[in-house]
Design a protein around this motif. Structure first.
Motif, PDB file in Angstrom:
ATOM      1  N   ASP A 285       0.311   3.005  11.965  1.00 11.84           N
ATOM      2  CA  ASP A 285       0.876   2.355  10.781  1.00 11.84           C
ATOM      3  C   ASP A 285       2.364   2.092  10.975  1.00 11.84           C
ATOM      4  OD1 ASP A 285      -1.482   2.202   9.396  1.00 11.84           O
ATOM      5  OD2 ASP A 285      -1.166   4.058   8.278  1.00 11.84           O
ATOM      6  N   ARG A 286       3.047   3.073  11.599  1.00  8.71           N
ATOM      7  CA  ARG A 286       4.485   2.940  11.820  1.00  8.71           C
ATOM      8  C   ARG A 286       4.852   3.544  13.167  1.00  8.71           C
ATOM      9  NH1 ARG A 286       3.486   4.498   6.993  1.00  8.71           N
ATOM     10  NH2 ARG A 286       3.691   6.688   7.584  1.00  8.71           N
TER      11      ARG A 286
ATOM     12  N   VAL B 112      11.920   0.296  13.120  1.00  9.90           N
ATOM     13  CA  VAL B 112      10.626   0.696  12.573  1.00  9.90           C
ATOM     14  C   VAL B 112       9.657  -0.456  12.789  1.00  9.90           C
ATOM     15  CG1 VAL B 112       9.342   1.449  10.564  1.00  9.90           C
ATOM     16  CG2 VAL B 112      11.723   2.164  10.857  1.00  9.90           C
TER      17      VAL B 112
ATOM     18  N   SER C  26       2.960  -6.219  16.616  1.00  8.08           N
ATOM     19  CA  SER C  26       3.598  -5.423  15.580  1.00  8.08           C
ATOM     20  C   SER C  26       4.430  -6.323  14.690  1.00  8.08           C
ATOM     21  CB  SER C  26       4.494  -4.340  16.207  1.00  8.08           C
ATOM     22  OG  SER C  26       5.658  -4.921  16.755  1.00  8.08           O
ATOM     23  N   SER C  27       5.107  -5.692  13.729  1.00 12.25           N
ATOM     24  CA  SER C  27       5.912  -6.450  12.781  1.00 12.25           C
ATOM     25  C   SER C  27       7.145  -7.050  13.422  1.00 12.25           C
ATOM     26  CB  SER C  27       6.338  -5.544  11.624  1.00 12.25           C
ATOM     27  OG  SER C  27       7.062  -4.425  12.118  1.00 12.25           O
TER      28      SER C  27
ATOM     29  N   GLU D 225       5.843  -1.795  12.213  1.00  8.45           N
ATOM     30  CA  GLU D 225       4.719  -1.544  11.315  1.00  8.45           C
ATOM     31  C   GLU D 225       3.465  -2.233  11.831  1.00  8.45           C
ATOM     32  OE1 GLU D 225       6.090  -2.914   7.557  1.00  8.45           O
ATOM     33  OE2 GLU D 225       7.346  -1.146   7.186  1.00  8.45           O
ATOM     34  N   ASN D 226       2.321  -1.593  11.521  1.00  9.53           N
ATOM     35  CA  ASN D 226       1.015  -2.140  11.912  1.00  9.53           C
ATOM     36  C   ASN D 226       0.983  -2.467  13.407  1.00  9.53           C
ATOM     37  OD1 ASN D 226       0.183  -2.057   9.174  1.00  9.53           O
ATOM     38  ND2 ASN D 226       1.228  -4.009   8.814  1.00  9.53           N
TER      39      ASN D 226
ATOM     40  N   GLN E 209       1.811   7.646  12.264  1.00 11.45           N
ATOM     41  CA  GLN E 209       3.127   7.294  12.763  1.00 11.45           C
ATOM     42  C   GLN E 209       3.440   8.076  14.029  1.00 11.45           C
ATOM     43  OE1 GLN E 209       5.451   8.524   9.289  1.00 11.45           O
ATOM     44  NE2 GLN E 209       6.311  10.191  10.479  1.00 11.45           N
TER      45      GLN E 209
END
Length: 721
Positions: free
Chosen positions: A365-366, A373, A395-396, A375-376, A336
């Motif tokens: 990961d974050r 936030v 990303s997310s 993620e990925n 992260q």
């Protein structure tokens, strides 16, 4: 001659001298102005001189002898008390100090007093290789500073021994930026490297003096450090560094308050090691923190004769790349990282230019960024030429490409082109209060899709222009079905009063308004309808931190040719119809509390004024349909969360009576008439206008029938609800 050959008899001459001068050998300074005695004895000579001038020393004491003129070997001993700066200068100007001149040339400051003794054995009829030299230097509270090496030694005590080929010191004691250290020095063989070992419990931040001061502030605590300096001899090849520094520590009890992935709590151990090589115009280094962070870089001598960072490679859970490249290169994986925290670090570090950045290829990961936030995250950035960078992000919450100019401006903004952007996880109470216009940059963002609080929009464009303490949103537009939303905004900050003022011009227009709001999740409260909304609002806060209670402005709304659906026919609920009396619902386009279900309308229109925490409908909100006309005016309190409104309903009974029979066929007009007739417990055939007063809180509005009048404006008896 007989005395020399037969060694018989005795020859003795003893006489005083004044301002005597002793010349040792080529390359050595002369001892001058000595007062003392000279003794010739047989085939040798001895002398003792006081108050000898040697270089800048005027109080040296020199003794010497030649035991046998046949062998002609001068043995000389010079003792003196002198400032450390003079002792070092005399040493490096001598033949035995020549090899260390480059090293000593880096010393910025020398202080304190030393006791020195120079012992020479000089064969006067042979080459220099037979010379024997021993220089003894006794330090007592001396000090030295070398800025380029980040070195500050004080209270140096102990003895240093220097010969033609070596330097030796055992257990010198000193303080490194105030922390006690022990120092051992030894030369590895004739003509070899001189090694200096330093050990001590040191304030770790003091080893970061080559970094900007505001970066070192994030390191706190003392740890055991082992530092090794290797000084190359003068005869070393040019490609070999003249100085190498190796530092290592487990960093126990040292806290690193930098954001992840560099953060470290005090008690934890994290092995740190660094190797630094000094060349005349370049410094190369490698450093490792823990098992996953590796770095490599170099500094070059700049125009101001200061070393400046030229390259830096950071590898996270990855090996350093085989070839070193100029600029800042980052690659690898970390669990992260917080962009918000790193922005704060760089704001305080004095690092403002991205000129060093060349490429970044990172996975996380974050990622914590701008109160979101991600993620990925896969992030790739590379410099394509001297003018710009190209990047990609997956990303997310966002996917797409972006272009970053070296010099961001209104003419060359940061450009972001996304396939999608999701803001549905946004924190409304995020810390926007600390954000200022100058913290942002000129940019243009285009996104094929935007998800905002689970609402989907398409064809999004945002254009932002930064101007010191002002920020201009020149364009914010997006579509939902056939509805186009467009706006402009302005944000100004006054540093003197530390106050904000933001404003926005907002409009949305287009057909099939009901379908659009249904698709946004606000229910099927309207069918059809062409909407035209325009508003101008202002609030005394940052652009992203407005509150309803602080809004001021004006707005107008018009919806034509639609149907209101699925609502409660209770008489008192008429107050809900677009009056903004239920403003929390209206702002989300929720009409589920409107009284008349299945009612067609030709137009809903109104103008609104927001001031001092209240919404006013001075010119009334109007609904005009086949079944009725409705007018609503008054005030809604945003701060007090209450109502003070008048509502007038004019049924169109005569026009709609023939349509009652159409109820069975599902006519919305018929349903509307039926609901109006059932609004009261007795018929209101004779009523032309019914008036209500609405007061009370948002949670419990009080609705009072004021009067009903006939077509001749004669007031009718009050009718029970």
């Amino acid at each position: 001659e007989k005395l020399a050959k037969e060694r018989s008899g005795e020859f003795f001459v003893d006489f005083p001298v004044e301002k005597a001068e002793v010349f040792f050998a080529p390359g050595w300074l002369r001892a001058k102005n000595g007062d003392g005695r000279v003794l010739f004895h047989n085939t040798g000579v001895e002398f003792e001189l006081d108050r000898v001038s040697y270089e800048s020393i005027d109080s040296a004491r020199a003794t010497g002898s030649i035991a046998d003129f046949d062998k002609a070997v001068l043995e000389l001993d010079i003792k003196s008390e002198m400032p450390a700066v003079d002792a070092v200068r005399i040493w490096i100007d001598s033949p035995v100090g020549e090899r260390y001149r480059e090293i000593v040339g880096n010393v910025d400051e020398l202080g304190g007093e030393v006791s020195s003794e120079i012992q020479l054995r000089l064969p006067l009829h042979s080459d220099d290789d037979d010379q024997q030299v021993l220089v003894k230097v006794d330090f007592d509270d001396a000090r030295a500073m070398v800025k380029n090496w980040g070195l500050d030694l004080s209270q140096v005590k102990g003895r240093l021994l220097v010969t033609r080929d070596s330097i030796v010191a055992e257990q010198l004691n000193a303080k490194f930026f105030g922390d006690p250290v022990s120092i051992n020095i030894n030369t590895e063989g004739p003509g070899g490297d001189t090694v200096v070992n330093v050990n001590g419990l040191l304030e770790s931040a003091n080893l970061l003096k080559r970094l900007p001061d505001k970066i070192a502030q994030y390191v706190e605590g003392k740890s055991d450090w082992q530092i090794r300096l290797v000084i190359a001899p003068e005869t070393a090849p040019d490609q070999q560094p003249y100085l190498q520094i190796t530092a290592a520590s487990k960093l126990g009890n040292t806290q690193i308050a930098l954001p992840q992935p560099f953060a470290k709590s005090g008690p934890d151990s994290a092995r740190f090691s660094a190797d630094i090589s000094f060349f005349p115009e370049q410094v190369e280094f490698t450093a490792n923190l823990g098992p996953d962070i590796r770095s490599r870089g170099d500094l070059l001598l700049g125009n101001e004769q200061e070393f400046e960072l030229s390259s830096l490679e950071l590898a996270f859970a990855a090996e350093l790349e085989p070839l070193k490249r100029r600029g800042l290169i980052m690659h690898g994986f970390a669990e992260q990282i917080s962009i918000d925290d790193w922005i704060d670090v760089f704001k305080g570090s004095g690092v403002t230019s991205p000129a060093l950045l060349k490429a970044a290829n990172l996975k996380f990961d974050r990622v914590f960024a701008f109160n979101h936030v991600l993620e990925n995250v896969q992030f790739d950035l590379r410099q394509t030429d001297e003018k710009r960078f190209l990047g990609e992000i997956e990303s997310s919450i966002a996917s797409g490409r972006f272009t970053v100019p070296n010099q961001i401006s209104a003419k060359t903004p940061l450009r972001v082109n996304l396939e999608y952007l999701r803001l549905d996880k946004q924190e409304q109470e995020a810390g926007y209060a600390s954000l200022l216009p100058r913290d942002l940059v000129d940019f243009r963002l285009d996104s094929q899709a935007l998800v905002f609080h689970d609402m989907l929009f398409n064809d999004v464009t945002i254009e932002v222009r930064q101007a010191g303490n002002e920020l201009h949103v020149d364009n914010l537009s997006m579509r939902r079905d056939e509805i186009l939303l467009s706006s402009k905004a302005h944000w100004e900050y006054d540093p003197g009063s530390k106050s904000h003022l933001s404003s926005v011009d907002l409009s949305f227009k287009g057909p099939e308004f009901g379908q659009a709001i249904s698709g946004l999740g606000f229910g099927e409260s309207i069918n059809g309808g062409r909407v035209d909304f325009n508003g101008r609002f202002a609030w005394p806060a940052s652009l992203l931190a407005f509150e309803l209670e602080n809004l001021a402005g004006e707005a107008s709304l018009e919806i034509v040719d639609g149907v209101l659906n699925n609502v409660d026919p209770g008489g008192g609920r008429l107050v809900g119809l677009l009056s903004l009396s239920a403003l929390p619902r209206r702002l989300s386009l929720d009409f589920s509390d409107v009284v008349i279900g299945g009612m067609e309308f030709s137009k809903i229109s109104g103008t609104y004024r927001i001031d001092d925490g209240n919404v006013f409908t001075d010119k009334a909100t109007r609904l005009d349909g086949p079944a009725a006309k409705i007018k609503i005016s008054g005030k809604t309190g945003l701060k007090t969360r209450d109502y003070d409104q008048i509502m007038r309903v004019t049924p169109k009974l005569r026009q709609t009576l023939p349509l009652i029979g159409a109820v069975s066929a599902g006519s919305s007009v018929g349903w509307g008439l039926l609901l109006l007739q059932n609004l009261f417990k007795k018929a209101i055939d004779g009523a032309v206008e019914v008036e209500y007063k609405v007061t009370g809180s948002w949670d419990d509005p009080q609705i009072e029938l004021i009067k009903a009048v006939d077509e001749n404006q004669q007031e009718l008896p009050k009718i029970d609800k």
